[in-house]
Every structure is written in C-alpha cells, then in structure tokens.
Design an enzyme around this catalytic site. Structure first.
Site, short mmCIF file in Angstrom:
data_model
loop_
_atom_site.label_atom_id
_atom_site.label_comp_id
_atom_site.label_asym_id
_atom_site.label_seq_id
_atom_site.Cartn_x
_atom_site.Cartn_y
_atom_site.Cartn_z
N ASP A 1 -100.29 30.52 8.15
CA ASP A 1 -101.28 29.42 7.14
C ASP A 1 -102.63 29.99 7.15
O ASP A 1 -103.01 30.72 8.19
CB ASP A 1 -101.06 28.23 7.63
CG ASP A 1 -101.57 27.76 8.94
OD1 ASP A 1 -101.36 28.38 9.64
OD2 ASP A 1 -102.38 26.89 8.98
N GLU B 1 -101.42 26.12 12.04
CA GLU B 1 -102.43 26.34 12.83
C GLU B 1 -103.71 25.78 12.22
O GLU B 1 -104.63 25.47 13.24
CB GLU B 1 -102.61 27.97 13.27
CG GLU B 1 -103.46 28.29 14.55
CD GLU B 1 -104.81 28.23 14.44
OE1 GLU B 1 -105.71 28.05 15.25
OE2 GLU B 1 -105.20 28.31 13.25
#
Length: 465
Positions: free
Chosen positions: A106, A169
């Site tokens: 991400d 994250e």
C-alpha cells in the site's frame, strides 16, 4: 559498526563470489524495473474513503510477481477487518535458518495539491536516472528487492524464506492483531524489513533505531455558542486562543519538545549532513533548523511533538466572533527505549495542566506505536553488514529513523529470538517518500538486491558451519 577486532561473519564467499552475484542481479534489472513500473501504476491507497479495487488489484499483482519469481505458493492471506497480506514460503536446505522478508504494497495518497511534476501513477524515468511515482520508493522498491532476491537465489536458496507483504502499513493496520493471533506464521531466525534506505545513494547504512509514535486529539471548549468579538472580546475567553496557548507550550524557544516526563536521548552513530537535510526537507531560505544537539539526535534520539491538524473556522469562512470550541490533533515521536504509553500519559497530563482560564478540555487517545532498537550482535545483522561492505565497497553507517514501523515490535514479540535487519532503497536525500515527486534510483535497488542475496548466502553458510 562491527568491532574492528572481530571481523564480520563470512562464508566461503570471496570477492569473486560477490562479483558473480552482482553480475547475476544486473542481468535481472531490466525485468525488475519493468515490474516496478507496473506496480507504480496501481494506485494502491488503502486509506479509508479510497476505492478498494486498486488495492485488491495490487495484492493480486504482488502474488503474481512472487510466483513468477519462484515463490510458487504465494497467496493472499485474509486479514480480518483489513486488506489482505501476501504470504509465501520457499524451502531451503534441511537445518538451514529461516528468514522472513517483509515489505508493504500500500502507498500514501498523492493529491495534486502536493505539486507533482509528473503523474504520480505513471512511473517516469527522468534525466537523473531515477524512477518517479507514488510508491516507487515506499515501498514498492522493497517488493522488487525481495522479488529480485528470490530470482537470484533460486532454485537453490541457502536459507528457508518466508515472505510477508502487508497491505495496510500506511494506514490503520490490522496485521498486528493477526500476527498476535497467528505467531506460528512468522517464526524465523531473522526479519528483513525492506522499508528503509541509506542517507544517500551508494552510501550503505543499517537502520538501528526507530522512534515510536503516539497521538491524541485535544478539544477545548469555552462557550456554548459563538459571540461577537467586539462586544465580548477582552473579557470572555476564546477557545481557539486557549488551544494555541496550550500547543505553544510543547516546545521551548529553541524548538526542542519539552513535555515533562517524556524521555530524550543522544545519538551515538552517524550524523546527518546539514546542507543535504536542508535540501531534502525543502527548507526555505532564511529558515533555520529547530532544536539543539546534533541533527541525528534531534531526528532519531529526541522526542518531537507536531500539531498535524486543527479543526477551527477557515479563513474563507471567518466571522468576527469568539470561537466556542476548537480541536487539534497532536502527534509525538518518542525515542527508542521508552514506554510510549507512559509518554502519552505525560503528554496528556501536560496539556491538561497548561489549559488557561478554566476552559474545558477533552483529550482522546488515538494511537500508541512502540519505538524499536536493533540488537547489532546477531548473526544475521553481522552478515548483512558484511554484505553491504562488499557490495557497496564502503564502510557501513549506523543510522536511525524518525519514522515508525509498529509491526516490528509485534513480530519480535511473536518471535523474540529473531534478528532484525532494517534497510532498503529509500534514500533520505532524494526519495521524498510521502511527498510530491517521490522517486527511487534503480542502481540502489540493484545494490540492495545484491546485498540481500549475499547476506542470506552468508547467513546460511555461517549457521551450517
């Protein structure tokens, strides 16, 4: 740095062996760069409010990349409440150590108002040779490093390899709770976190400390409704002014964070270059640094409180009234070795104690992220250091990071015996992670793939000896 009296661990690998690895990795780079370009083109922002389809597409692309790289069992790992992780295992020789390779797929948002020179979702190679685009460095470069490591080592990896690629994250992660519930999935001898970088390209470093992160919202109320600033100002308190006065007490005149009871320290490793830091931070002419002590201490060993948001009337909607209520979000980085819950308690107590004029104060805890310090004596860390020396042909610096990766503490709690290696291709000088014009140098990716391959070879050989 390794004690000069104790040479770093080495396998039968010789300089010619390192050259062989570098040649092998160089041959892989055209494909790895093409993969990175494809991944950058997927806007995998996992923040609430952003579409889920690109994130899911990115997860599928990671599975495909790892499978093509030799991790045949790469698959989606469903994470309750969040986006899936990607998980894979690659068996090594019997009795070999196990290494877990971590990265995340991400990325941060890339709003146009950040001032991008190119489309953030199109990987663009400029005249400086760097690849620009959101996630090119943080952390899709880490994905490519791991993929390149597999491609260079297979079909005969010297260690057992586990891959764990996170999908949240950059936002509210659900992976920590999952790891706590399934510690058997992360058992290993070393965690390799490819989500860091050197101070500048070609200057090797191991990150040895991460600051933690605590945050809260503080709401101040003074009135039950707005009142005319001319009729009441001067006698009746204003909530926004009260909040500003409270926030101003977080720092002294030098700019140091001065919250009573919050831990502070000094950095003993490498320092930062002042001119380079000014340039990478985009400091305007005439603006000075804040705080005291070395720059490294200010960024890696001292706390820093930041007001990251205020809810109050905008200038466009301003009216001549006293503000009845105002809210701020405060984030504070806390130093390695401290208890973040204790430091958050100290921050709350301080803000409550400095509220003026009897205003009402409501504080809500938002986040507690633990700091982390690396044990530099482990076999895997020493193998990593020696690999960096041989691949980069330079001594290795020990640096810190003002950023946080809370999952590391969760991983260590699940597997306390494991070493932790923190490195990557996100150079501090030019990568501009989380900002406009994020970029990565493909030559740095190449060196980091080679270093990771050599480190795993040496770790496997050292343990078997």
């Amino acid at each position: 740095m390794t004690d000069p009296q104790t040479p770093p661990p080495s396998s039968p690998a010789t300089p010619s062996d390192v050259t062989t690895v570098r040649d092998r990795v160089a041959g892989l780079m055209p494909g790895l760069v093409a993969d990175l370009q494809t991944l950058v083109g997927i806007p995998s922002v996992a923040f609430p409010g952003f579409p889920s389809e690109p994130v899911d597409a990115m997860a599928a692309a990671v599975v495909d990349l790892l499978q093509r790289s030799g991790a045949d069992d790469a698959h989606l790992l469903e994470i309750p409440g969040g986006y899936p992780a990607v998980y894979a295992t690659v068996p090594g020789p019997p009795g070999a150590p196990t290494v877990l390779l971590y990265a995340h797929y991400d990325v941060q948002p890339a709003p146009p108002e950040q001032g991008w020179d190119t489309d953030p979702w199109v990987a663009t190679t400029k005249d400086d040779g760097r690849i620009y685009g959101r996630g090119a460095a943080d952390d899709k470069s880490g994905l490519v490093i791991h993929a390149g490591t597999l491609q260079a080592l297979l079909p005969d990896p010297p260690v057992n390899i586990v891959l764990l690629i996170e999908g949240e994250e950059e936002t509210i992660s659900h992976l920590e709770e999952f790891v706590e519930a399934h510690p058997e999935l992360v058992q290993c001898d070393a965690f390799v976190i490819a989500d860091m970088g050197n101070q500048e390209v070609g200057r090797p470093a191991l990150t040895t400390a991460l600051r933690g992160d605590v945050s809260l919202t503080v709401t101040v109320r003074a009135l039950d409704h707005p009142v005319h600033s001319g009729l009441f100002g001067g006698a009746v308190p204003d909530a926004l002014i009260a909040l500003i006065r409270m926030l101003a007490t977080l720092h002294d005149d030098a700019g140091d964070t001065v919250v009573p009871g919050v831990s502070s320290g000094e950095w003993s490793g490498a320092d930062l270059d002042e001119a380079q830091l000014r340039d990478s931070a985009g400091l305007l002419d005439g603006v000075s640094f804040v705080g005291t002590g070395t720059l490294a201490s200010r960024l890696w060993a001292k706390p820093s409180a930041t007001v990251i948001g205020i809810d109050a009337p905008t200038v466009a909607h301003a009216s001549n009234v006293l503000i009845p209520q105002a809210t701020a979000k405060v984030s504070m980085r806390v130093v390695p070795g401290t208890d973040p819950d204790r430091d958050l308690d100290a921050l709350i107590a301080h803000l409550e104690s400095v509220a003026p004029w009897g205003v009402q104060v409501e504080i809500q805890r938002v986040k507690t992220g633990w700091p982390f310090a690396v044990d530099m004596d482990g076999a895997a860390v020493r193998a990593a250091e020696s690999a960096l020396v041989d691949v980069f042909d330079r001594e290795v610096e020990t640096i810190g990071s003002g950023g946080s990766i809370p999952l590391i503490n969760t991983l260590k709690q699940a597997c306390p015996r494991a070493d932790v290696i923190l490195w990557g291709a996100e150079d501090t000088a030019l990568a501009r992670i989380h900002a406009s014009n994020e970029s990565v140098d493909p030559a740095e990716i190449e060196r980091m793939v080679a270093a990771q391959v050599v480190a795993l070879q040496r770790l496997g050989a050292t343990v078997q000896e």
